[in-house]
Design a protein around this motif. Structure first.
Motif, PDB file in Angstrom:
ATOM      1  N   ARG A  90     -31.009-106.634  -2.044  1.00 35.50           N
ATOM      2  CA  ARG A  90     -30.040-107.082  -1.045  1.00 35.50           C
ATOM      3  C   ARG A  90     -30.778-107.675   0.145  1.00 35.50           C
ATOM      4  NH1 ARG A  90     -31.037-102.577  -3.047  1.00 35.50           N
ATOM      5  NH2 ARG A  90     -30.544-101.207  -1.286  1.00 35.50           N
ATOM      6  N   LEU A  91     -30.212-108.731   0.699  1.00 33.86           N
ATOM      7  CA  LEU A  91     -30.732-109.355   1.920  1.00 33.86           C
ATOM      8  C   LEU A  91     -29.602-109.482   2.920  1.00 33.86           C
ATOM      9  CD1 LEU A  91     -33.065-112.416   2.327  1.00 33.86           C
ATOM     10  CD2 LEU A  91     -30.816-112.420   3.446  1.00 33.86           C
ATOM     11  N   VAL A  92     -29.883-109.142   4.170  1.00 37.30           N
ATOM     12  CA  VAL A  92     -28.894-109.332   5.228  1.00 37.30           C
ATOM     13  C   VAL A  92     -29.533-110.135   6.346  1.00 37.30           C
ATOM     14  CG1 VAL A  92     -29.437-107.201   6.486  1.00 37.30           C
ATOM     15  CG2 VAL A  92     -27.153-108.196   6.679  1.00 37.30           C
ATOM     16  N   ALA A  93     -28.757-111.051   6.924  1.00 40.83           N
ATOM     17  CA  ALA A  93     -29.258-111.917   7.993  1.00 40.83           C
ATOM     18  C   ALA A  93     -28.122-112.253   8.950  1.00 40.83           C
ATOM     19  CB  ALA A  93     -29.848-113.208   7.420  1.00 40.83           C
ATOM     20  N   ILE A  94     -28.495-112.527  10.183  1.00 40.05           N
ATOM     21  CA  ILE A  94     -27.536-113.049  11.167  1.00 40.05           C
ATOM     22  C   ILE A  94     -27.707-114.558  11.160  1.00 40.05           C
ATOM     23  CG2 ILE A  94     -26.831-113.044  13.587  1.00 40.05           C
ATOM     24  CD1 ILE A  94     -28.114-110.241  13.772  1.00 40.05           C
ATOM     25  N   VAL A  95     -26.669-115.268  10.729  1.00 40.66           N
ATOM     26  CA  VAL A  95     -26.782-116.694  10.438  1.00 40.66           C
ATOM     27  C   VAL A  95     -25.851-117.491  11.346  1.00 40.66           C
ATOM     28  CG1 VAL A  95     -26.538-118.471   8.658  1.00 40.66           C
ATOM     29  CG2 VAL A  95     -27.353-116.184   8.035  1.00 40.66           C
ATOM     30  N   GLY A  96     -26.367-118.637  11.864  1.00 37.05           N
ATOM     31  CA  GLY A  96     -25.547-119.540  12.653  1.00 37.05           C
ATOM     32  C   GLY A  96     -26.034-119.678  14.072  1.00 37.05           C
ATOM     33  N   TYR A  97     -25.161-120.184  14.915  1.00 34.54           N
ATOM     34  CA  TYR A  97     -25.463-120.400  16.324  1.00 34.54           C
ATOM     35  C   TYR A  97     -24.349-119.786  17.170  1.00 34.54           C
ATOM     36  CZ  TYR A  97     -28.664-123.944  14.468  1.00 34.54           C
ATOM     37  OH  TYR A  97     -29.653-124.587  13.761  1.00 34.54           O
ATOM     38  N   GLU A  98     -24.720-119.348  18.384  1.00 27.22           N
ATOM     39  CA  GLU A  98     -23.707-118.839  19.303  1.00 27.22           C
ATOM     40  C   GLU A  98     -22.671-119.928  19.568  1.00 27.22           C
ATOM     41  OE1 GLU A  98     -23.226-115.943  20.420  1.00 27.22           O
ATOM     42  OE2 GLU A  98     -25.118-114.842  20.417  1.00 27.22           O
ATOM     43  N   PRO A  99     -21.378-119.595  19.637  1.00 24.83           N
ATOM     44  CA  PRO A  99     -20.809-118.252  19.485  1.00 24.83           C
ATOM     45  C   PRO A  99     -20.348-117.944  18.053  1.00 24.83           C
ATOM     46  CG  PRO A  99     -19.118-119.719  20.276  1.00 24.83           C
ATOM     47  CD  PRO A  99     -20.364-120.565  20.086  1.00 24.83           C
ATOM     48  N   MET A 100     -20.682-118.832  17.095  1.00 27.89           N
ATOM     49  CA  MET A 100     -20.216-118.659  15.718  1.00 27.89           C
ATOM     50  C   MET A 100     -21.346-118.086  14.863  1.00 27.89           C
ATOM     51  SD  MET A 100     -17.063-119.499  15.774  1.00 27.89           S
ATOM     52  CE  MET A 100     -16.702-119.645  14.027  1.00 27.89           C
ATOM     53  N   LEU A 101     -21.442-116.771  14.836  1.00 25.16           N
ATOM     54  CA  LEU A 101     -22.457-116.088  14.045  1.00 25.16           C
ATOM     55  C   LEU A 101     -21.779-115.268  12.952  1.00 25.16           C
ATOM     56  CD1 LEU A 101     -24.781-114.811  16.919  1.00 25.16           C
ATOM     57  CD2 LEU A 101     -25.277-116.670  15.332  1.00 25.16           C
ATOM     58  N   ARG A 102     -22.450-115.154  11.801  1.00 25.20           N
ATOM     59  CA  ARG A 102     -21.948-114.305  10.734  1.00 25.20           C
ATOM     60  C   ARG A 102     -23.120-113.507  10.172  1.00 25.20           C
ATOM     61  NH1 ARG A 102     -22.603-117.024   5.681  1.00 25.20           N
ATOM     62  NH2 ARG A 102     -23.610-119.050   5.963  1.00 25.20           N
ATOM     63  N   THR A 103     -22.806-112.429   9.487  1.00 24.92           N
ATOM     64  CA  THR A 103     -23.848-111.554   8.957  1.00 24.92           C
ATOM     65  C   THR A 103     -23.592-111.315   7.474  1.00 24.92           C
ATOM     66  OG1 THR A 103     -23.908-110.490  11.125  1.00 24.92           O
ATOM     67  CG2 THR A 103     -25.115-109.401   9.376  1.00 24.92           C
ATOM     68  N   PRO A 104     -23.995-112.268   6.625  1.00 26.03           N
ATOM     69  CA  PRO A 104     -23.765-112.100   5.190  1.00 26.03           C
ATOM     70  C   PRO A 104     -24.750-111.115   4.571  1.00 26.03           C
ATOM     71  CG  PRO A 104     -24.992-114.117   5.588  1.00 26.03           C
ATOM     72  CD  PRO A 104     -24.643-113.554   6.947  1.00 26.03           C
ATOM     73  N   VAL A 105     -24.303-110.441   3.535  1.00 22.78           N
ATOM     74  CA  VAL A 105     -25.170-109.630   2.685  1.00 22.78           C
ATOM     75  C   VAL A 105     -25.263-110.349   1.351  1.00 22.78           C
ATOM     76  CG1 VAL A 105     -25.518-107.418   1.542  1.00 22.78           C
ATOM     77  CG2 VAL A 105     -24.488-107.490   3.816  1.00 22.78           C
ATOM     78  N   VAL A 106     -26.474-110.737   0.968  1.00 21.79           N
ATOM     79  CA  VAL A 106     -26.703-111.459  -0.282  1.00 21.79           C
ATOM     80  C   VAL A 106     -27.293-110.491  -1.303  1.00 21.79           C
ATOM     81  CG1 VAL A 106     -27.869-113.406  -1.380  1.00 21.79           C
ATOM     82  CG2 VAL A 106     -27.124-113.583   1.011  1.00 21.79           C
ATOM     83  N   ARG A 107     -26.742-110.481  -2.504  1.00 19.80           N
ATOM     84  CA  ARG A 107     -27.228-109.612  -3.568  1.00 19.80           C
ATOM     85  C   ARG A 107     -27.721-110.453  -4.739  1.00 19.80           C
ATOM     86  NH1 ARG A 107     -23.036-106.978  -1.146  1.00 19.80           N
ATOM     87  NH2 ARG A 107     -23.386-104.793  -0.624  1.00 19.80           N
ATOM     88  N   ARG A 108     -28.842-110.033  -5.294  1.00 18.90           N
ATOM     89  CA  ARG A 108     -29.407-110.753  -6.431  1.00 18.90           C
ATOM     90  C   ARG A 108     -29.124-110.010  -7.734  1.00 18.90           C
ATOM     91  NH1 ARG A 108     -35.443-113.436  -7.076  1.00 18.90           N
ATOM     92  NH2 ARG A 108     -35.004-114.417  -9.089  1.00 18.90           N
ATOM     93  N   GLN A 109     -28.613-110.738  -8.704  1.00 19.16           N
ATOM     94  CA  GLN A 109     -28.421-110.227 -10.063  1.00 19.16           C
ATOM     95  C   GLN A 109     -29.037-111.257 -11.005  1.00 19.16           C
ATOM     96  OE1 GLN A 109     -27.315-107.287 -10.850  1.00 19.16           O
ATOM     97  NE2 GLN A 109     -26.652-106.686  -8.804  1.00 19.16           N
ATOM     98  N   GLY A 110     -30.240-110.970 -11.519  1.00 20.91           N
ATOM     99  CA  GLY A 110     -30.959-111.946 -12.313  1.00 20.91           C
ATOM    100  C   GLY A 110     -31.305-113.153 -11.459  1.00 20.91           C
ATOM    101  N   ASN A 111     -30.856-114.325 -11.890  1.00 15.66           N
ATOM    102  CA  ASN A 111     -31.091-115.547 -11.114  1.00 15.66           C
ATOM    103  C   ASN A 111     -29.866-115.950 -10.298  1.00 15.66           C
ATOM    104  OD1 ASN A 111     -33.777-115.955 -11.989  1.00 15.66           O
ATOM    105  ND2 ASN A 111     -33.031-116.837 -13.922  1.00 15.66           N
ATOM    106  N   GLN A 112     -28.880-115.065 -10.215  1.00 18.38           N
ATOM    107  CA  GLN A 112     -27.656-115.352  -9.474  1.00 18.38           C
ATOM    108  C   GLN A 112     -27.668-114.611  -8.136  1.00 18.38           C
ATOM    109  OE1 GLN A 112     -25.327-117.584 -10.659  1.00 18.38           O
ATOM    110  NE2 GLN A 112     -26.843-117.900 -12.296  1.00 18.38           N
ATOM    111  N   PHE A 113     -27.140-115.272  -7.104  1.00 22.29           N
ATOM    112  CA  PHE A 113     -27.056-114.677  -5.778  1.00 22.29           C
ATOM    113  C   PHE A 113     -25.600-114.699  -5.346  1.00 22.29           C
ATOM    114  CE2 PHE A 113     -31.301-116.343  -6.172  1.00 22.29           C
ATOM    115  CZ  PHE A 113     -32.105-115.329  -5.635  1.00 22.29           C
ATOM    116  N   THR A 114     -25.076-113.536  -4.966  1.00 20.20           N
ATOM    117  CA  THR A 114     -23.703-113.435  -4.488  1.00 20.20           C
ATOM    118  C   THR A 114     -23.704-112.984  -3.035  1.00 20.20           C
ATOM    119  OG1 THR A 114     -23.512-111.160  -5.271  1.00 20.20           O
ATOM    120  CG2 THR A 114     -22.824-112.906  -6.772  1.00 20.20           C
ATOM    121  N   THR A 115     -22.765-113.522  -2.265  1.00 25.40           N
ATOM    122  CA  THR A 115     -22.678-113.218  -0.837  1.00 25.40           C
ATOM    123  C   THR A 115     -21.370-112.517  -0.536  1.00 25.40           C
ATOM    124  OG1 THR A 115     -23.981-115.182  -0.316  1.00 25.40           O
ATOM    125  CG2 THR A 115     -22.719-114.221   1.485  1.00 25.40           C
TER     126      THR A 115
END
Length: 215
Positions: free
Chosen positions: A190-215
């Motif tokens: 799992r990877l988590v990051a704070i993505v974007g620019y103020e004031p529009m920020l989001r914090t997705p959690v990305v999960r890896r399953q094989g070669n697929q990534f789901t957010t």
């Protein structure tokens, strides 16, 4: 790791009371209900990871500056601790396991590394700023954290050390998630990051399953 949570509302120590208020008034209302996370926040002393000049703000719902005398500039440059509720939510969403090897990008004061280290097998934290890297090392050493290591380096650009990792945490905001970090995730990681620019920020959690990534 099972840690004792002080759930008493009648706390005589003002620091303990402030910590209790932080958990009950800021963190629980933000849908952080994982008992292990709440216990951990009650035990790891956040005030010990805050610069002396800002220690009175250790439990406030703000980004606490870590460098310099200009608080606003420190926050703008990303030289600050995240709000406690954001740190707690990240920790809950990652569901770190005792066998996980964690890579943190941006050590800051070392507080998030200390929290992660209580739950993971090992934490490696990369910090580009040498002053912050030194601060984080000292804080972790003073806290007795033995399974977290701070290295100086640019985690957003450099090759990730000791990969692949089960968990990757980007403690500072980025315009987009670096692809080379996604490639460093172990299958099931799992990877988590704070993505974007103020004031529009989001914090997705990305999960890896094989070669697929789901957010």
């Amino acid at each position: 790791m099972n840690l004792p949570l002080n759930t008493s509302a009648n706390i005589s120590d003002p620091v303990a009371q402030a910590r209790y208020n932080m958990i009950e008034q800021q963190i629980r209302p933000w849908n952080v209900l994982d008992a292990d996370v709440l216990e951990l926040l009650s035990v790891v002393r956040r005030e010990d990871f805050v610069p002396a000049a800002y220690r009175s703000l250790a439990f406030a719902d703000i980004e606490v500056p870590l460098l310099g005398n200009d608080a606003e500039e420190a926050v703008r440059q990303g030289h600050s601790m995240l709000q406690p509720r954001v740190e707690a939510r990240i920790l809950q969403d990652l569901r770190v396991q005792p066998t996980d090897r964690v890579l943190e990008i941006g050590a800051g004061s070392g507080y998030m590394a200390a929290l992660l280290a209580h739950r993971a097998e090992r934490v490696v934290s990369l910090e580009i700023n040498p002053t912050l890297a030194s601060m984080a090392r000292e804080n972790l050493r003073n806290a007795g954290t033995q399974n977290a290591e701070v290295r100086q380096g640019d985690g957003a650009r450099d090759a990730a050390p000791d990969g692949p990792s089960d968990v990757i945490v980007l403690s500072g905001s980025v315009a987009e998630i670096p692809q080379h970090l996604l490639a460093q995730l172990r299958d099931g990681g799992r990877l988590v990051a704070i993505v974007g620019y103020e004031p529009m920020l989001r914090t997705p959690v990305v999960r890896r399953q094989g070669n697929q990534f789901t957010t």
